[in-house]
Design a protein around this motif. Structure first.
Motif, PDB file in Angstrom:
ATOM      1  N   GLN A 110      46.880  32.273  49.082  1.00  0.00           N
ATOM      2  CA  GLN A 110      47.752  33.083  48.220  1.00  0.00           C
ATOM      3  C   GLN A 110      48.374  32.196  47.139  1.00  0.00           C
ATOM      4  N   ALA A 111      48.883  31.043  47.540  1.00  0.00           N
ATOM      5  CA  ALA A 111      49.480  30.109  46.579  1.00  0.00           C
ATOM      6  C   ALA A 111      48.432  29.634  45.574  1.00  0.00           C
ATOM      7  N   ASP A 112      47.202  29.432  46.031  1.00  0.00           N
ATOM      8  CA  ASP A 112      46.137  28.976  45.134  1.00  0.00           C
ATOM      9  C   ASP A 112      45.771  30.063  44.122  1.00  0.00           C
ATOM     10  N   ALA A 113      45.676  31.302  44.581  1.00  0.00           N
ATOM     11  CA  ALA A 113      45.390  32.411  43.662  1.00  0.00           C
ATOM     12  C   ALA A 113      46.520  32.558  42.638  1.00  0.00           C
ATOM     13  N   GLU A 114      47.760  32.420  43.094  1.00  0.00           N
ATOM     14  CA  GLU A 114      48.906  32.527  42.177  1.00  0.00           C
ATOM     15  C   GLU A 114      48.903  31.387  41.158  1.00  0.00           C
ATOM     16  N   ALA A 115      48.485  30.197  41.568  1.00  0.00           N
ATOM     17  CA  ALA A 115      48.390  29.073  40.633  1.00  0.00           C
ATOM     18  C   ALA A 115      47.366  29.376  39.536  1.00  0.00           C
ATOM     19  N   GLU A 116      46.261  29.999  39.923  1.00  0.00           N
ATOM     20  CA  GLU A 116      45.230  30.358  38.941  1.00  0.00           C
ATOM     21  C   GLU A 116      45.737  31.421  37.972  1.00  0.00           C
ATOM     22  N   ASP A 144      38.570  31.626  31.596  1.00  0.00           N
ATOM     23  CA  ASP A 144      37.564  32.362  32.375  1.00  0.00           C
ATOM     24  C   ASP A 144      37.321  31.690  33.728  1.00  0.00           C
ATOM     25  N   ARG A 145      37.318  30.361  33.746  1.00  0.00           N
ATOM     26  CA  ARG A 145      37.129  29.644  35.015  1.00  0.00           C
ATOM     27  C   ARG A 145      38.311  29.887  35.958  1.00  0.00           C
ATOM     28  N   GLU A 146      39.516  29.997  35.406  1.00  0.00           N
ATOM     29  CA  GLU A 146      40.685  30.304  36.242  1.00  0.00           C
ATOM     30  C   GLU A 146      40.488  31.668  36.918  1.00  0.00           C
ATOM     31  N   ASP A 147      39.940  32.627  36.181  1.00  0.00           N
ATOM     32  CA  ASP A 147      39.672  33.954  36.765  1.00  0.00           C
ATOM     33  C   ASP A 147      38.668  33.856  37.914  1.00  0.00           C
ATOM     34  N   VAL A 148      37.631  33.047  37.734  1.00  0.00           N
ATOM     35  CA  VAL A 148      36.623  32.866  38.789  1.00  0.00           C
ATOM     36  C   VAL A 148      37.277  32.280  40.032  1.00  0.00           C
ATOM     37  N   HIS A 149      38.082  31.252  39.844  1.00  0.00           N
ATOM     38  CA  HIS A 149      38.752  30.610  40.978  1.00  0.00           C
ATOM     39  C   HIS A 149      39.682  31.584  41.689  1.00  0.00           C
ATOM     40  N   LYS A 150      40.451  32.335  40.920  1.00  0.00           N
ATOM     41  CA  LYS A 150      41.369  33.321  41.515  1.00  0.00           C
ATOM     42  C   LYS A 150      40.589  34.319  42.370  1.00  0.00           C
ATOM     43  N   HIS A 151      39.496  34.813  41.824  1.00  0.00           N
ATOM     44  CA  HIS A 151      38.664  35.772  42.559  1.00  0.00           C
ATOM     45  C   HIS A 151      38.183  35.179  43.886  1.00  0.00           C
TER      46      HIS A 151
END
Length: 182
Positions: A110-116, A144-151
């Motif tokens: 969750q913290a990682d997705a929020e960071a992205e 765009d890469r941040e979106d991929v990581h969040k996903h």
């Protein structure tokens, strides 16, 4: 294991010097929501992640975040920005409190997705602050890469919450590797 390649992940093109924008880009290098913060957090979460495949995913994304840092550094240098230090655009030093210290796998992801999400918002804001077409391309790529990581973090979290079979997590690694533009 990390391997260094003497090539940028994406071309860094700067059409004209802009030291002021170079200072702004320090937010991505050493600010709270920087690539350095993300890479450090993901490596720490990797060390504490019990699922082998999610641990591997965190390592892959941490390595990519380091490559993003390298791109940001190159852009700042070409812009004629300030010397590179682990500081934000106001010169405030990077702080370990920027890194989530969760130990629960779901909380970590969750913290990682929020960071992205925060990093993407920062890129979106900075995209509007330059008219340099080369920088715009690089900033869009990074966003765009941040979106991929969040996903992928959200998908990992959902799989853990649903009690997915351990082997099914291997799809995360495949999806990550397939996410790079051709």
């Amino acid at each position: 294991m990390f391997k260094y390649a003497d090539a940028l992940l994406f071309p860094v093109e700067v059409n004209y010097p802009d030291p002021q924008f170079g200072r702004i880009m320090l937010e991505h290098y050493g600010g709270k929501d920087s690539e350095f913060s993300a890479a450090t957090q993901y490596m720490n979460h990797r060390a504490n992640m019990p699922n082998h495949f999610v641990r591997e995913l965190l390592g892959l994304i941490a390595a990519e975040e380091h490559s993003h840092m390298e791109m940001i550094a190159e852009a700042i240098n070409r812009l004629g920005g300030p010397p590179l230090c682990y500081v934000n655009s106001e010169g405030i030093p990077w702080d370990l409190t920027y890194v989530d210290q969760s130990l629960d796998p779901v909380a970590m992801l969750q913290a990682d997705a929020e960071a992205e999400i925060r990093a993407k918002m920062l890129y979106d804001t900075h995209l509007t602050m330059t008219s340099d077409p080369g920088l715009k391309k690089m900033i869009r790529f990074l966003g765009d890469r941040e979106d991929v990581h969040k996903h992928l973090f959200e998908k990992s979290q959902a799989m853990i919450l649903q009690g997915a079979a351990p082997g099914s997590f291997s799809t995360l690694i495949r999806e990550y590797r397939m996410s790079f533009p051709v």
